[in-house]
Motif scaffolding. Structure first.
Motif, short mmCIF file in Angstrom:
data_model
loop_
_atom_site.label_atom_id
_atom_site.label_comp_id
_atom_site.label_asym_id
_atom_site.label_seq_id
_atom_site.Cartn_x
_atom_site.Cartn_y
_atom_site.Cartn_z
N THR A 51 8.47 33.08 -11.88
CA THR A 51 7.47 33.92 -11.45
C THR A 51 5.88 33.84 -11.92
O THR A 51 5.07 33.93 -11.11
CB THR A 51 7.88 35.48 -11.74
OG1 THR A 51 9.20 35.93 -11.20
CG2 THR A 51 6.88 36.31 -11.46
N LEU A 52 5.96 33.54 -13.24
CA LEU A 52 4.46 33.21 -13.72
C LEU A 52 3.94 32.18 -13.31
O LEU A 52 2.75 31.91 -13.42
CB LEU A 52 4.79 33.35 -15.35
CG LEU A 52 5.32 34.40 -15.93
CD1 LEU A 52 5.60 34.53 -17.41
CD2 LEU A 52 4.72 35.80 -15.76
N THR A 53 4.59 30.99 -13.23
CA THR A 53 4.10 29.71 -12.71
C THR A 53 3.55 30.06 -10.97
O THR A 53 2.43 29.56 -10.96
CB THR A 53 5.18 28.83 -12.49
OG1 THR A 53 5.92 28.46 -13.87
CG2 THR A 53 4.61 27.54 -11.86
N LYS A 54 4.33 30.99 -10.42
CA LYS A 54 3.69 30.99 -9.16
C LYS A 54 2.37 31.87 -8.84
O LYS A 54 1.58 31.64 -8.35
CB LYS A 54 4.97 31.82 -8.30
CG LYS A 54 6.02 31.18 -7.94
CD LYS A 54 7.20 31.62 -7.24
CE LYS A 54 8.38 30.86 -7.00
NZ LYS A 54 9.41 31.86 -6.31
N LEU A 55 2.38 32.92 -9.93
CA LEU A 55 1.14 33.90 -10.01
C LEU A 55 -0.06 32.87 -10.34
O LEU A 55 -0.91 33.19 -10.21
CB LEU A 55 1.43 34.96 -11.12
CG LEU A 55 2.20 36.11 -10.71
CD1 LEU A 55 2.64 36.94 -11.98
CD2 LEU A 55 1.62 36.71 -9.61
N LYS A 56 0.17 32.01 -11.64
CA LYS A 56 -0.83 31.18 -11.96
C LYS A 56 -1.33 30.07 -10.91
O LYS A 56 -2.47 30.14 -10.75
CB LYS A 56 -0.29 30.31 -13.20
CG LYS A 56 -1.34 29.58 -13.93
CD LYS A 56 -0.67 28.77 -15.33
CE LYS A 56 -1.91 28.01 -16.18
NZ LYS A 56 -1.10 27.41 -17.05
N SER A 57 -0.41 29.61 -10.34
CA SER A 57 -0.90 28.96 -8.84
C SER A 57 -1.58 29.70 -7.97
O SER A 57 -2.68 29.31 -7.58
CB SER A 57 0.14 28.12 -8.31
OG SER A 57 1.05 27.34 -9.41
N HIS A 58 -1.18 30.86 -7.70
CA HIS A 58 -1.94 31.65 -6.79
C HIS A 58 -3.19 32.07 -7.32
O HIS A 58 -4.28 32.08 -6.41
CB HIS A 58 -0.98 33.10 -6.39
CG HIS A 58 -1.68 34.01 -5.65
ND1 HIS A 58 -1.90 33.65 -4.28
CD2 HIS A 58 -2.45 35.08 -5.67
CE1 HIS A 58 -2.49 34.78 -3.59
NE2 HIS A 58 -2.87 35.71 -4.42
N MET A 59 -3.50 32.23 -8.73
CA MET A 59 -4.85 32.79 -9.12
C MET A 59 -5.81 31.48 -8.94
O MET A 59 -6.89 31.73 -8.83
CB MET A 59 -4.42 33.29 -10.42
CG MET A 59 -3.79 34.52 -10.66
SD MET A 59 -3.77 35.23 -12.19
CE MET A 59 -5.55 35.71 -12.57
N LYS A 60 -5.19 30.29 -9.29
CA LYS A 60 -5.95 29.06 -9.19
C LYS A 60 -6.44 29.23 -7.80
O LYS A 60 -7.63 28.63 -7.38
CB LYS A 60 -5.28 28.04 -9.91
CG LYS A 60 -5.09 27.77 -11.33
CD LYS A 60 -4.49 26.80 -11.58
CE LYS A 60 -4.39 26.33 -13.28
NZ LYS A 60 -3.72 25.35 -13.78
N ALA A 61 -5.59 29.03 -6.77
CA ALA A 61 -5.66 28.99 -5.37
C ALA A 61 -6.85 29.90 -4.96
O ALA A 61 -7.47 29.49 -3.93
CB ALA A 61 -4.47 28.94 -4.50
N CYS A 62 -6.81 30.94 -5.35
CA CYS A 62 -8.01 32.00 -4.93
C CYS A 62 -9.18 32.00 -5.75
O CYS A 62 -9.97 32.99 -5.76
CB CYS A 62 -7.28 33.49 -5.35
SG CYS A 62 -5.72 33.87 -4.39
N CYS A 63 -9.51 30.81 -6.65
CA CYS A 63 -10.47 30.48 -7.30
C CYS A 63 -10.81 31.64 -8.48
O CYS A 63 -11.95 32.22 -8.49
CB CYS A 63 -11.78 30.33 -6.28
SG CYS A 63 -11.41 29.04 -5.44
N GLN A 64 -9.68 32.36 -8.93
CA GLN A 64 -9.95 33.22 -10.00
C GLN A 64 -8.82 32.85 -11.16
O GLN A 64 -7.72 33.35 -11.43
CB GLN A 64 -9.29 34.46 -9.42
CG GLN A 64 -10.12 35.16 -8.25
CD GLN A 64 -9.62 36.46 -7.86
OE1 GLN A 64 -8.46 36.75 -7.88
NE2 GLN A 64 -10.52 37.08 -7.13
#
Length: 320
Positions: A51-64
């Motif tokens: 879960t946390l890895t997916k969230l981290k990747s998503h935040m990077k993809a959103c430029c946040q």
């Protein structure tokens, strides 16, 4: 809104600041009514290693990328608080809610069932319980003296110990089979700390149950002692598989205080002095237990980082 509606609140952090918490409504918003049907999914979300890895990747993809290392841990603890409060309110005397949401809790694997599958399941269960206890203890730290958030009944202590024993006994063999298994000892010992604090908190605060407070406190302390009496032999057995651990532990196990080296005596005395100082501060100030809150924050960060690192390591071999 969900936390406020169910009777808890999020801890202050770099993401959620005090003024944001104060703006939440003090009345019921019925937000929990919308959330209640998804408690099982919420628990699955907490238990998911990736879960946390997916969230981290998503935040990077959103430029946040801001707070990408702490956001996931804060989210899991917040959700754990919601789940812990909901289970606590639904338990009553028959522990109905915890049996519904955690049906495996009172049914650890038997001695004949301790294979790779059971090892994986026990690690997952212990991680899930760790986050749940973290949510419960966070609520207690923010609402000093509250006993309204005890999702795991004390009578489950011996069964939980059996889950932990499966990990301790199986680690020498199972840790070689997968990258994910290498961190199983971390989760086992982290849970042991959380369960100990959980029992101590239960013993320290007034009981809302229909029994004498002294009896409840004694029961909570005995639960913690019984837990350690059950898992300690397995810890010693684990040490026998690793010759590096034995020299580190034997002086502490076999020696009394007078026989310890001067360095160890100083370290133990420093710990005792710090505990006494914190207890004295707590008695005089009446402020929320700052030391507990600080420890919980550090524990939350460690657990989150280990999950992220394990997930990232595993993804190199088993793409998600």
């Amino acid at each position: 809104f969900v936390c406020a509606d169910i009777g808890t609140r999020l801890a202050e952090s770099t993401i959620i600041q005090k003024h944001m918490i104060l703006t939440l409504p003090g009345c019921s918003t019925a937000a929990m009514e919308c959330m209640r049907q998804y408690i099982s999914e919420l628990l699955d979300f907490i238990a998911d290693m990736h879960t946390l890895t997916k969230l981290k990747s998503h935040m990077k993809a959103c430029c946040q990328p801001l707070h990408e290392d702490t956001f996931g841990g804060n989210l899991k603890v917040g959700l754990a608080q919601v789940a812990a409060m909901e289970i606590s309110k639904g338990n009553h005397r028959d522990n109905k809610a915890v049996v519904r949401y955690l049906p495996w809790l009172y049914h650890p694997p038997s001695t004949m069932q301790q294979g790779p599958k059971e090892f994986i399941e026990c690690v997952s269960h212990i991680r899930q319980l760790s986050w749940l206890l973290l949510g419960s203890l966070t609520h207690c730290a923010l609402h000093q003296g509250s006993t309204s958030c005890m999702p795991i009944p004390l009578d489950a202590g011996s069964h939980i110990a059996d889950h932990l024993i499966v990990i301790l006994i199986g680690f020498p063999e199972q840790s070689k089979t997968s990258v994910l298994h290498m961190c199983s000892l971390f989760h086992a010992f982290m849970f042991a700390q959380l369960w100990t604090i959980y029992c101590e908190q239960a013993a320290a605060v007034p009981s809302l149950q229909n029994q004498n407070q002294t009896e409840f406190s004694s029961s909570a302390i005995l639960t913690g002692l019984e837990f350690w009496s059950r898992v300690t032999p397995s810890i010693l057995q684990l040490m026998a598989h690793n010759k590096v651990l034995i020299p580190m532990w034997l002086p502490m196990i076999q020696s009394n205080l007078k026989q310890l080296s001067a360095g160890l005596q100083l370290r133990l005395q420093a710990i005792q002095n710090r505990v006494n100082h914190q207890c004295l501060q707590g008695q005089t100030s009446g402020a929320p237990p700052f030391a507990l809150r600080k420890w919980l924050q550090c524990t939350q960060f460690k657990m989150a980082q280990v999950e992220i690192q394990s997930s990232e390591a595993a993804s190199q071999f088993y793409p998600m």
